[in-house]
Design a protein around this motif. Structure first.
Motif, PDB file in Angstrom:
ATOM      1  N   ASP A  69       0.775  -1.291  -0.008  1.00  0.00           N
ATOM      2  CA  ASP A  69       0.093   0.019  -0.025  1.00  0.00           C
ATOM      3  C   ASP A  69       0.983   1.330   0.094  1.00  0.00           C
ATOM      4  O   ASP A  69       0.444   2.280  -0.639  1.00  0.00           O
ATOM      5  CB  ASP A  69      -0.960   0.229   1.166  1.00  0.00           C
ATOM      6  N   LEU A  70       2.072   1.088   0.448  1.00  0.00           N
ATOM      7  CA  LEU A  70       2.948   2.580   0.654  1.00  0.00           C
ATOM      8  C   LEU A  70       3.585   2.583  -0.649  1.00  0.00           C
ATOM      9  O   LEU A  70       4.081   3.776  -0.648  1.00  0.00           O
ATOM     10  CB  LEU A  70       4.006   2.207   1.726  1.00  0.00           C
ATOM     11  N   GLY A  71       3.499   1.591  -1.421  1.00  0.00           N
ATOM     12  CA  GLY A  71       4.200   1.949  -2.772  1.00  0.00           C
ATOM     13  C   GLY A  71       3.152   2.335  -4.065  1.00  0.00           C
ATOM     14  O   GLY A  71       3.767   2.420  -4.983  1.00  0.00           O
ATOM     15  N   ASN A  72       2.153   2.432  -3.415  1.00  0.00           N
ATOM     16  CA  ASN A  72       1.068   2.812  -4.858  1.00  0.00           C
ATOM     17  C   ASN A  72       0.919   4.478  -4.810  1.00  0.00           C
ATOM     18  O   ASN A  72      -0.135   4.946  -4.641  1.00  0.00           O
ATOM     19  CB  ASN A  72      -0.255   2.196  -4.406  1.00  0.00           C
ATOM     20  N   LEU A  73       2.143   5.163  -5.086  1.00  0.00           N
ATOM     21  CA  LEU A  73       2.143   6.359  -5.418  1.00  0.00           C
ATOM     22  C   LEU A  73       1.235   6.917  -6.442  1.00  0.00           C
ATOM     23  O   LEU A  73       0.310   7.748  -6.350  1.00  0.00           O
ATOM     24  CB  LEU A  73       3.589   6.834  -5.721  1.00  0.00           C
ATOM     25  N   GLY A  74       0.986   6.180  -7.589  1.00  0.00           N
ATOM     26  CA  GLY A  74       0.280   6.497  -8.669  1.00  0.00           C
ATOM     27  C   GLY A  74      -1.408   6.396  -8.243  1.00  0.00           C
ATOM     28  O   GLY A  74      -1.998   7.313  -8.692  1.00  0.00           O
ATOM     29  N   THR A  75      -1.980   5.536  -7.431  1.00  0.00           N
ATOM     30  CA  THR A  75      -3.281   5.367  -7.073  1.00  0.00           C
ATOM     31  C   THR A  75      -3.407   6.572  -5.909  1.00  0.00           C
ATOM     32  O   THR A  75      -4.531   7.091  -5.951  1.00  0.00           O
ATOM     33  CB  THR A  75      -3.374   4.011  -6.103  1.00  0.00           C
ATOM     34  N   PHE A  76      -2.365   6.919  -5.271  1.00  0.00           N
ATOM     35  CA  PHE A  76      -2.670   8.084  -4.524  1.00  0.00           C
ATOM     36  C   PHE A  76      -2.722   9.178  -5.090  1.00  0.00           C
ATOM     37  O   PHE A  76      -3.559  10.244  -4.855  1.00  0.00           O
ATOM     38  CB  PHE A  76      -1.393   8.192  -3.482  1.00  0.00           C
ATOM     39  N   VAL A  77      -2.081   9.539  -6.196  1.00  0.00           N
ATOM     40  CA  VAL A  77      -2.160  10.542  -7.003  1.00  0.00           C
ATOM     41  C   VAL A  77      -3.388  10.666  -7.533  1.00  0.00           C
ATOM     42  O   VAL A  77      -4.161  11.622  -7.885  1.00  0.00           O
ATOM     43  CB  VAL A  77      -0.796  10.764  -7.987  1.00  0.00           C
ATOM     44  N   LEU A  78      -3.919   9.635  -8.279  1.00  0.00           N
ATOM     45  CA  LEU A  78      -5.081   9.346  -9.062  1.00  0.00           C
ATOM     46  C   LEU A  78      -6.239   9.579  -8.133  1.00  0.00           C
ATOM     47  O   LEU A  78      -7.237  10.254  -8.757  1.00  0.00           O
ATOM     48  CB  LEU A  78      -4.886   8.232  -9.839  1.00  0.00           C
ATOM     49  N   GLU A  79      -6.401   9.157  -7.126  1.00  0.00           N
ATOM     50  CA  GLU A  79      -7.670   9.296  -6.289  1.00  0.00           C
ATOM     51  C   GLU A  79      -7.766  10.685  -5.628  1.00  0.00           C
ATOM     52  O   GLU A  79      -8.740  11.291  -5.568  1.00  0.00           O
ATOM     53  CB  GLU A  79      -7.454   8.144  -5.165  1.00  0.00           C
ATOM     54  N   ARG A  80      -6.761  11.405  -5.529  1.00  0.00           N
ATOM     55  CA  ARG A  80      -6.780  12.805  -5.087  1.00  0.00           C
ATOM     56  C   ARG A  80      -6.769  13.627  -6.117  1.00  0.00           C
ATOM     57  O   ARG A  80      -6.925  14.913  -5.755  1.00  0.00           O
ATOM     58  CB  ARG A  80      -5.600  12.846  -4.064  1.00  0.00           C
ATOM     59  N   GLN A  81      -6.532  13.300  -7.280  1.00  0.00           N
ATOM     60  CA  GLN A  81      -6.584  14.131  -8.438  1.00  0.00           C
ATOM     61  C   GLN A  81      -5.628  15.368  -8.107  1.00  0.00           C
ATOM     62  O   GLN A  81      -5.869  16.530  -8.319  1.00  0.00           O
ATOM     63  CB  GLN A  81      -7.726  14.589  -9.256  1.00  0.00           C
ATOM     64  N   LEU A  82      -4.223  15.349  -7.699  1.00  0.00           N
ATOM     65  CA  LEU A  82      -3.274  16.212  -7.283  1.00  0.00           C
ATOM     66  C   LEU A  82      -3.118  17.167  -8.432  1.00  0.00           C
ATOM     67  O   LEU A  82      -2.939  18.547  -8.151  1.00  0.00           O
ATOM     68  CB  LEU A  82      -2.088  15.736  -6.724  1.00  0.00           C
ATOM     69  N   PHE A  83      -2.871  16.725  -9.583  1.00  0.00           N
ATOM     70  CA  PHE A  83      -2.521  17.332 -10.743  1.00  0.00           C
ATOM     71  C   PHE A  83      -3.699  17.718 -11.693  1.00  0.00           C
ATOM     72  O   PHE A  83      -3.502  18.027 -12.899  1.00  0.00           O
ATOM     73  CB  PHE A  83      -1.400  16.789 -11.537  1.00  0.00           C
ATOM     74  N   GLY A  84      -4.954  17.652 -11.389  1.00  0.00           N
ATOM     75  CA  GLY A  84      -6.096  17.709 -12.236  1.00  0.00           C
ATOM     76  C   GLY A  84      -6.591  16.473 -12.649  1.00  0.00           C
ATOM     77  O   GLY A  84      -6.033  15.448 -12.735  1.00  0.00           O
ATOM     78  N   ALA A  85      -7.943  16.442 -13.182  1.00  0.00           N
ATOM     79  CA  ALA A  85      -8.567  15.347 -13.876  1.00  0.00           C
ATOM     80  C   ALA A  85      -7.762  14.842 -14.878  1.00  0.00           C
ATOM     81  O   ALA A  85      -8.151  13.709 -15.460  1.00  0.00           O
ATOM     82  CB  ALA A  85     -10.081  15.602 -13.785  1.00  0.00           C
TER      83      ALA A  85
END
Length: 164
Positions: A69-85
């Protein structure tokens, strides 16, 4: 009582992990894979840095396989839409490119390790001598490597890993 079970399981898990990693490092040292790579790459002065990189890579891989779970940086970014949808495609593509590059180098490492073990045991020259194989040993090894590559591609393309 359950606390003691958790402590016992933690100690067992740590011990078994240390034993497994010690076995991996023992094989790497007995085969002499790292010094051989250093010699082939003409960086023999940096053999300790290569050994440290192997240890760091093994520890990192073990950590992320245990705590995925700690290595899923992509999932973290996609779920929170840090850089836009509208950047979802770019992040997914970057993840796929990373997996392709990682798989390529991991496959090269495993293949080199297998060939180094076979060379250490002198199994390839003995096999070639027994069957009367005089010329084309490099072609035979390349054909075996290509066969493994094609088998891996079929394995992943058809999703065989999903069905067991």
């Amino acid at each position: 009582m359950t606390f003691l079970k958790h402590i016992f399981m933690g100690i067992c898990g740590l011990s078994f992990g240390l034993l497994a990693s010690a076995g991996v490092f023992t094989v790497l040292v007995s085969v002499g894979l790292i010094p051989r790579f250093a010699g082939k790459m003409h960086v023999a002065k940096k053999v300790f840095a290569l050994e440290e990189a192997v240890v760091l890579g093994t520890l990192t891989g073990g950590f992320f396989s245990l705590f995925s779970d700690l290595g899923n940086l992509g999932t973290f970014v996609l779920e929170r839409q840090l850089f836009g949808a509208d950047t979802d495609f770019i992040w997914r593509m970057a993840g796929n490119v990373f997996l392709i590059i990682f798989g390529f180098f991991a496959g090269m490492f495993v293949g080199c390790l297998a060939l180094a073990i076979a060379e250490m045991l002198n199994s390839i020259p003995i096999f070639a001598r027994r069957i009367g194989f005089r010329h084309g040993l490099g072609v035979a090894i390349a054909a075996a490597a290509c066969g493994k590559l094609v088998g891996s591609l079929i394995y992943f393309a058809k999703g065989v890993f999903l069905t067991g």
